[in-house]
Design a protein around this motif. Structure first.
Motif, PDB file in Angstrom:
ATOM      1  N   ASP A   8     -22.399  63.542 -10.602  1.00 21.82           N
ATOM      2  CA  ASP A   8     -21.712  64.206 -11.707  1.00 21.82           C
ATOM      3  C   ASP A   8     -22.307  63.800 -13.051  1.00 21.82           C
ATOM      4  N   ILE A   9     -22.584  62.519 -13.231  1.00 17.04           N
ATOM      5  CA  ILE A   9     -23.131  62.043 -14.504  1.00 17.04           C
ATOM      6  C   ILE A   9     -24.536  62.590 -14.725  1.00 17.04           C
ATOM      7  N   VAL A  10     -25.353  62.582 -13.697  1.00 16.83           N
ATOM      8  CA  VAL A  10     -26.723  63.077 -13.826  1.00 16.83           C
ATOM      9  C   VAL A  10     -26.721  64.577 -14.118  1.00 16.83           C
ATOM     10  N   ILE A  11     -25.934  65.329 -13.377  1.00 19.55           N
ATOM     11  CA  ILE A  11     -25.860  66.783 -13.586  1.00 19.55           C
ATOM     12  C   ILE A  11     -25.282  67.095 -14.963  1.00 19.55           C
ATOM     13  N   ALA A  12     -24.257  66.346 -15.382  1.00 20.37           N
ATOM     14  CA  ALA A  12     -23.652  66.580 -16.696  1.00 20.37           C
ATOM     15  C   ALA A  12     -24.654  66.302 -17.812  1.00 20.37           C
ATOM     16  N   CYS A  13     -25.481  65.292 -17.644  1.00 18.17           N
ATOM     17  CA  CYS A  13     -26.507  64.992 -18.655  1.00 18.17           C
ATOM     18  C   CYS A  13     -27.521  66.135 -18.733  1.00 18.17           C
ATOM     19  N   ALA A  14     -27.977  66.604 -17.592  1.00 16.94           N
ATOM     20  CA  ALA A  14     -28.933  67.719 -17.573  1.00 16.94           C
ATOM     21  C   ALA A  14     -28.317  68.967 -18.200  1.00 16.94           C
ATOM     22  N   ASP A  15     -27.056  69.233 -17.898  1.00 14.11           N
ATOM     23  CA  ASP A  15     -26.354  70.384 -18.464  1.00 14.11           C
ATOM     24  C   ASP A  15     -26.225  70.249 -19.980  1.00 14.11           C
ATOM     25  N   LEU A  16     -25.835  69.061 -20.444  1.00 16.26           N
ATOM     26  CA  LEU A  16     -25.700  68.814 -21.880  1.00 16.26           C
ATOM     27  C   LEU A  16     -27.033  69.034 -22.590  1.00 16.26           C
ATOM     28  N   ALA A  54     -33.881  57.425 -22.814  1.00 15.29           N
ATOM     29  CA  ALA A  54     -33.095  56.223 -22.523  1.00 15.29           C
ATOM     30  C   ALA A  54     -33.840  55.546 -21.387  1.00 15.29           C
ATOM     31  N   GLU A  55     -34.238  54.291 -21.583  1.00 16.12           N
ATOM     32  CA  GLU A  55     -35.090  53.665 -20.573  1.00 16.12           C
ATOM     33  C   GLU A  55     -34.641  52.257 -20.223  1.00 16.12           C
ATOM     34  N   ASP A  56     -35.218  51.774 -19.120  1.00 16.24           N
ATOM     35  CA  ASP A  56     -34.996  50.432 -18.608  1.00 16.24           C
ATOM     36  C   ASP A  56     -33.551  50.202 -18.183  1.00 16.24           C
ATOM     37  N   HIS A  57     -33.043  51.117 -17.366  1.00 16.32           N
ATOM     38  CA  HIS A  57     -31.688  51.005 -16.825  1.00 16.32           C
ATOM     39  C   HIS A  57     -31.752  50.632 -15.354  1.00 16.32           C
ATOM     40  N   ARG A  58     -30.638  50.130 -14.818  1.00 22.71           N
ATOM     41  CA  ARG A  58     -30.588  49.637 -13.448  1.00 22.71           C
ATOM     42  C   ARG A  58     -30.406  50.747 -12.413  1.00 22.71           C
ATOM     43  N   SER A  59     -30.112  51.959 -12.874  1.00 16.41           N
ATOM     44  CA  SER A  59     -29.911  53.066 -11.938  1.00 16.41           C
ATOM     45  C   SER A  59     -30.164  54.386 -12.653  1.00 16.41           C
ATOM     46  N   PRO A  60     -30.392  55.448 -11.887  1.00 16.95           N
ATOM     47  CA  PRO A  60     -30.518  56.762 -12.521  1.00 16.95           C
ATOM     48  C   PRO A  60     -29.225  57.176 -13.217  1.00 16.95           C
ATOM     49  N   THR A  61     -28.093  56.779 -12.648  1.00 12.23           N
ATOM     50  CA  THR A  61     -26.805  57.081 -13.275  1.00 12.23           C
ATOM     51  C   THR A  61     -26.708  56.423 -14.645  1.00 12.23           C
ATOM     52  N   GLY A  62     -27.089  55.148 -14.724  1.00 13.57           N
ATOM     53  CA  GLY A  62     -27.051  54.440 -16.002  1.00 13.57           C
ATOM     54  C   GLY A  62     -27.965  55.064 -17.028  1.00 13.57           C
ATOM     55  N   ALA A  64     -28.944  58.248 -17.123  1.00 14.45           N
ATOM     56  CA  ALA A  64     -28.388  59.552 -17.518  1.00 14.45           C
ATOM     57  C   ALA A  64     -27.204  59.382 -18.463  1.00 14.45           C
ATOM     58  N   LEU A  65     -26.337  58.423 -18.186  1.00 18.56           N
ATOM     59  CA  LEU A  65     -25.186  58.189 -19.052  1.00 18.56           C
ATOM     60  C   LEU A  65     -25.649  57.719 -20.436  1.00 18.56           C
ATOM     61  N   ALA A  66     -26.609  56.814 -20.472  1.00 18.49           N
ATOM     62  CA  ALA A  66     -27.133  56.336 -21.760  1.00 18.49           C
ATOM     63  C   ALA A  66     -27.771  57.477 -22.549  1.00 18.49           C
ATOM     64  N   LEU A  67     -28.493  58.359 -21.869  1.00 16.36           N
ATOM     65  CA  LEU A  67     -29.115  59.492 -22.561  1.00 16.36           C
ATOM     66  C   LEU A  67     -28.055  60.446 -23.095  1.00 16.36           C
ATOM     67  N   ALA A  68     -27.028  60.744 -22.299  1.00 17.66           N
ATOM     68  CA  ALA A  68     -25.954  61.636 -22.761  1.00 17.66           C
ATOM     69  C   ALA A  68     -25.269  61.044 -23.988  1.00 17.66           C
ATOM     70  N   GLU A  69     -24.983  59.745 -23.946  1.00 17.04           N
ATOM     71  CA  GLU A  69     -24.357  59.102 -25.099  1.00 17.04           C
ATOM     72  C   GLU A  69     -25.268  59.186 -26.319  1.00 17.04           C
ATOM     73  N   ARG A  70     -26.546  59.031 -26.104  1.00 14.77           N
ATOM     74  CA  ARG A  70     -27.499  59.119 -27.222  1.00 14.77           C
ATOM     75  C   ARG A  70     -27.530  60.537 -27.796  1.00 14.77           C
TER      76      ARG A  70
END
Length: 146
Positions: A8-16, A54-62, A64-70
């Motif tokens: 959901d987070i990854v898809i929501a980031c791509a959609d945003l 958004a880089e150097d995160h521990r997971s793809p979810t992290g 994507a969430l960091a990029l959406a927040e940015r």
């Protein structure tokens, strides 16, 4: 790393990113032959003339969430108020709802006179009065399009 990716987070980031006019969206990692949570996950979007990462995160979810927040930080909602991700801040409160980031307002989407992702067209649309009554009043005063 968890045994799953929060789709959901990854898809929501791509959609945003797409709703904001991105020409591409990518998630990946930098380091091979290491545990997945040490791979240096990143997410980036490409816009006309700009790349946001958004880089150097521990997971793809992290990532994507960091990029959406940015992408949302410092943004202006279609209701013309600043986007906020916290109830403690003033503005239009955006939330992740399933596979989509949603504004807290019910303002109609902006109508752009330009291609998706055209910053000047977005700024011009935001400069227009927000509702029909305001647009009509501005037109009577000679200050807006109808």
């Amino acid at each position: 790393m968890a045994d799953y990716v929060n789709d959901d987070i990854v898809i929501a980031c791509a959609d945003l990113a797409g709703r904001a006019g991105a020409t591409s969206f990518e998630i990946g990692y930098l380091h091979d032959d290491v545990p997945a949570d040490e791979a240096g996950w990143y997410a980036h979007v490409q816009y006309r003339g700009a790349r946001i990462t958004a880089e150097d995160h521990r997971s793809p979810t992290g990532a994507a969430l960091a990029l959406a927040e940015r992408l949302l930080r410092g943004a202006t909602c279609r209701c013309r108020r600043p986007v906020t991700l916290s109830d403690a801040a003033e503005g239009c409160r955006w939330r992740l709802v399933g596979q989509r980031w949603e504004p807290g307002c019910d303002a109609a989407p902006l109508r752009l006179d330009g291609p998706r992702g055209d910053l000047a067209a977005m700024q011009a649309a935001l400069a227009q009065p927000a509702n029909r009554a305001a647009r009509r009043a501005a037109k009577r005063k000679g200050g807006g399009r109808g």
